[in-house]
Design an enzyme around this catalytic site. Structure first.
Site, PDB file in Angstrom:
ATOM      1  N   GLU A 179       0.813  -1.226   0.000  1.00 25.26           N
ATOM      2  CA  GLU A 179       0.000   0.000   0.000  1.00 25.26           C
ATOM      3  C   GLU A 179       0.849   1.281   0.000  1.00 25.26           C
ATOM      4  O   GLU A 179       0.902   2.026   0.981  1.00 25.26           O
ATOM      5  CB  GLU A 179      -0.965  -0.013   1.191  1.00 25.26           C
ATOM      6  CG  GLU A 179      -1.910  -1.192   1.110  1.00 25.26           C
ATOM      7  CD  GLU A 179      -3.043  -1.174   2.129  1.00 25.26           C
ATOM      8  OE1 GLU A 179      -4.108  -1.718   1.823  1.00 25.26           O
ATOM      9  OE2 GLU A 179      -2.874  -0.618   3.217  1.00 25.26           O
ATOM     10  N   GLU A 372      -5.583  -8.269  -1.472  1.00 22.19           N
ATOM     11  CA  GLU A 372      -6.320  -8.149  -0.200  1.00 22.19           C
ATOM     12  C   GLU A 372      -7.774  -7.840  -0.498  1.00 22.19           C
ATOM     13  O   GLU A 372      -8.067  -6.925  -1.283  1.00 22.19           O
ATOM     14  CB  GLU A 372      -5.773  -7.020   0.677  1.00 22.19           C
ATOM     15  CG  GLU A 372      -4.447  -7.311   1.311  1.00 22.19           C
ATOM     16  CD  GLU A 372      -4.008  -6.219   2.278  1.00 22.19           C
ATOM     17  OE1 GLU A 372      -4.873  -5.588   2.935  1.00 22.19           O
ATOM     18  OE2 GLU A 372      -2.792  -5.993   2.371  1.00 22.19           O
TER      19      GLU A 372
HETATM   20  C1  BG6 Z   1      -4.669  -3.058   4.610  1.00 18.72           C
HETATM   21  C2  BG6 Z   1      -3.353  -3.540   5.120  1.00 18.72           C
HETATM   22  O1  BG6 Z   1      -4.636  -1.690   4.725  1.00 18.72           O
HETATM   23  O2  BG6 Z   1      -5.839  -3.415   5.269  1.00 18.72           O
HETATM   24  C3  BG6 Z   1      -3.421  -4.688   6.107  1.00 18.72           C
HETATM   25  O3  BG6 Z   1      -2.469  -3.856   4.080  1.00 18.72           O
HETATM   26  C4  BG6 Z   1      -4.635  -4.520   6.978  1.00 18.72           C
HETATM   27  O4  BG6 Z   1      -2.212  -4.730   6.804  1.00 18.72           O
HETATM   28  C5  BG6 Z   1      -5.884  -4.545   6.131  1.00 18.72           C
HETATM   29  O5  BG6 Z   1      -4.709  -5.435   8.023  1.00 18.72           O
HETATM   30  C6  BG6 Z   1      -7.199  -4.524   6.874  1.00 18.72           C
HETATM   31  O6  BG6 Z   1      -7.248  -3.454   7.765  1.00 18.72           O
HETATM   32  P1  BG6 Z   1      -7.566  -3.688   9.310  1.00 18.72           P
HETATM   33  O7  BG6 Z   1      -7.435  -2.361   9.940  1.00 18.72           O
HETATM   34  O8  BG6 Z   1      -8.936  -4.244   9.389  1.00 18.72           O
HETATM   35  O9  BG6 Z   1      -6.547  -4.663   9.793  1.00 18.72           O
END
Ligand code: BG6
Length: 474
Positions: A179, A372
């Site tokens: 990111e 993701e």
């Molecule tokens: C992304 C990141 O921003 O979102 C992860 O790359 C992160 O590291 C994921 O865990 C989900 O966000 P959160 O705050 O629910 O963990």
């Protein structure tokens, strides 16, 4: 039709949210270890308060995380059982170079990841490695201010060289930085930056990200030189901004907000800073600290594919003060009245996923990789089972949207890894009860529990999705 035959289905994690074992294997201290649970987490992550050492008032969830450090064989076997084709994980920099500037790497750390990669291959799982997922050695933060300093490029380069040489033949898919646009929202996490009073924060951030972009281009070049099979991707936190209304000012605000999302991935995918980025900086009295040769390096070493995270779309309003704000992975967003939200207030928008895939493909014309996507939710353990139909529902709709993007719109997509395929620590909140996994980990927010792994209903569902290459989503 449908997904390509060699579509890379799998799941994603990051070292600091998953491994634990922070004091084992000669590992050094990193920024991410010092991210506390609770209300101060956001202030530390944004670089507004300095947390350079542990204190007694806070709990630090990354130190044990979900103990992948000791459970990796069991966990990878479970990924194998689901039929994963790929597993995304990141390298903890301080396992390889505990302070960041050592002459020689730490053999114990190198062996740990080598064992993981070999274990993956046993099950036909191709590792997808993020070289830097939000971690920076604390020693370098204290000594040179993290990515503010251009010296970081040399340390990162050495890390990359060590990894590419040692894991040649074991790893071919690499992402340089997780990111890349997160620096504008969570600078201590993304680049080890804490702000001093009255400094031009945009200048600090552009300096740091320019160093990361140069480091990323150098890593891309090196990876290709060491092994022509290596495939290098950039990674951005995506999720298109919609204008709140058809008022021209709202539309214009959405254009500007989207540009902030793309600004740095543009450099990695196209090889240069776009004019709008230069103007954006000029308006903020900030300048890119170019050195001789930087422009050529960026131009000649663009990435092979573009990867991204997608959780939700966002909404731009020309008047944020009037509307209710919505949570959206640390990004500001107005509320979208047409969408339901997760328990953590993230808008659920599968069609927005299709739009985002199309926008990215239109823009870059390079293969995409979704690395993701997922739903953070509270799970209930009932007589040894977790009936997470809400998660299945979220994923089903998103996979369908992704399929539409491929089948109906012609997007070239390499693979899909859901976030937190095994429960892990939330980056935003530090909680573990915000669960994303197909595999439940018996651990609460404060680290109590047996750390036992339990398959959720979604585990069996995803196995079938993979088996049928996304044909059977029910
Ligand atoms: C992304 C990141 O921003 O979102 C992860 O790359 C992160 O590291 C994921 O865990 C989900 O966000 P959160 O705050 O629910 O963990």
């Amino acid at each position: 039709m449908g997904f390509r035959k060699d579509f890379l289905w799998g799941g994603a994690t990051a070292a600091n949210q998953c491994e634990g074992g922070a004091n084992e294997g000669n590992r050094g201290l990193a920024n991410v270890d010092l991210m506390p649970l609770g209300k101060d987490r956001y202030l530390v992550g944004t670089g507004k308060i300095k947390m350079y050492d542990f204190d007694d008032q806070h709990f630090y969830p990354a130190l044990t995380a979900v103990d992948f450090y000791h459970h990796y064989k069991e966990d990878i076997a479970l990924f194998g059982e689901m039929g994963f084709k790929t597993f995304r994980l990141s390298i903890a920099w301080t396992r390889i170079f505990p302070n960041g500037d050592e002459e020689k790497p730490n053999e114990e750390g190198l062996r740990f990841y080598e064992d993981i990669f070999k274990e993956c291959h046993k099950y036909g799982i191709e590792p997808l490695v993020t070289i830097n997922h939000f971690d920076c050695p604390m020693y370098l933060i204290k000594k040179i201010g993290g990515w503010r300093s251009r010296e970081m490029i040399d340390y990162f380069y050495k890390l990359c060289q060590t990894l590419f040489e040692r894991y040649k033949g074991l790893v071919k898919y690499w992402l340089t930085f997780n990111e890349i646009n997160m620096i504008l929202h969570f600078p201590f996490v993304a680049a080890g930056i804490c702000f001093e009073e009255d400094e031009n924060e945009t200048q600090v951030m552009i300096t740091a990200v320019h160093h990361q972009l140069i480091a990323s281009a150098m890593a891309t070049k090196l990876a290709h030189e060491i092994d022509s099979n290596n495939q290098i991707g950039c990674m951005l936190a995506a999720g298109s901004y919609y204008p709140e209304t058809c008022k021209p000012e709202d539309y214009w605000k959405a254009i500007c907000d989207n540009r902030e999302v793309y600004m740095f991935a543009d450099v990695q995918a196209r090889g240069y800073y776009h004019n709008y980025a230069l103007k954006w900086l000029e308006e903020r009295n900030a300048k890119i600290p170019f050195k001789d040769g930087d422009k050529e390096l960026l131009k000649e070493n663009t990435v092979d594919f573009v990867s991204f995270s997608y959780y939700s779309s966002r909404v731009s309003s020309s008047d944020l003060s009037k509307g209710q704000q919505s949570e959206s992975n640390i990004f500001a967003s107005a509320k979208n009245p047409y969408l339901k939200e997760s328990e953590w207030g993230w808008a659920i928008d599968p069609l927005g996923f299709r739009s985002t895939l199309n926008e990215l493909y239109d823009r870059y014309q390079k293969p995409l990789f979704v690395v993701e996507n997922g739903l953070g939710a509270k799970d209930v353990l009932e007589k040894g089972s977790i009936h997470d139909d809400y998660r299945i529902d979220y994923l089903r709709q998103h996979i369908q949207a992704m399929k539409d993007a491929v089948e109906k719109d012609g997007v070239d997509l390499l693979g899909y890894t859901t976030w937190g395929c095994i429960d892990l620590v939330s980056n935003g909140t530090g909680e573990v009860k915000k669960r994303y996994g197909f595999i439940y980990v018996d651990r609460d927010n404060l680290g109590n529990g047996t750390y036992q792994r339990i398959k959720k209903d979604s585990f069996y569902w995803y196995k079938k999705v993979i088996e049928t290459n996304g044909e059977d989503l029910y």
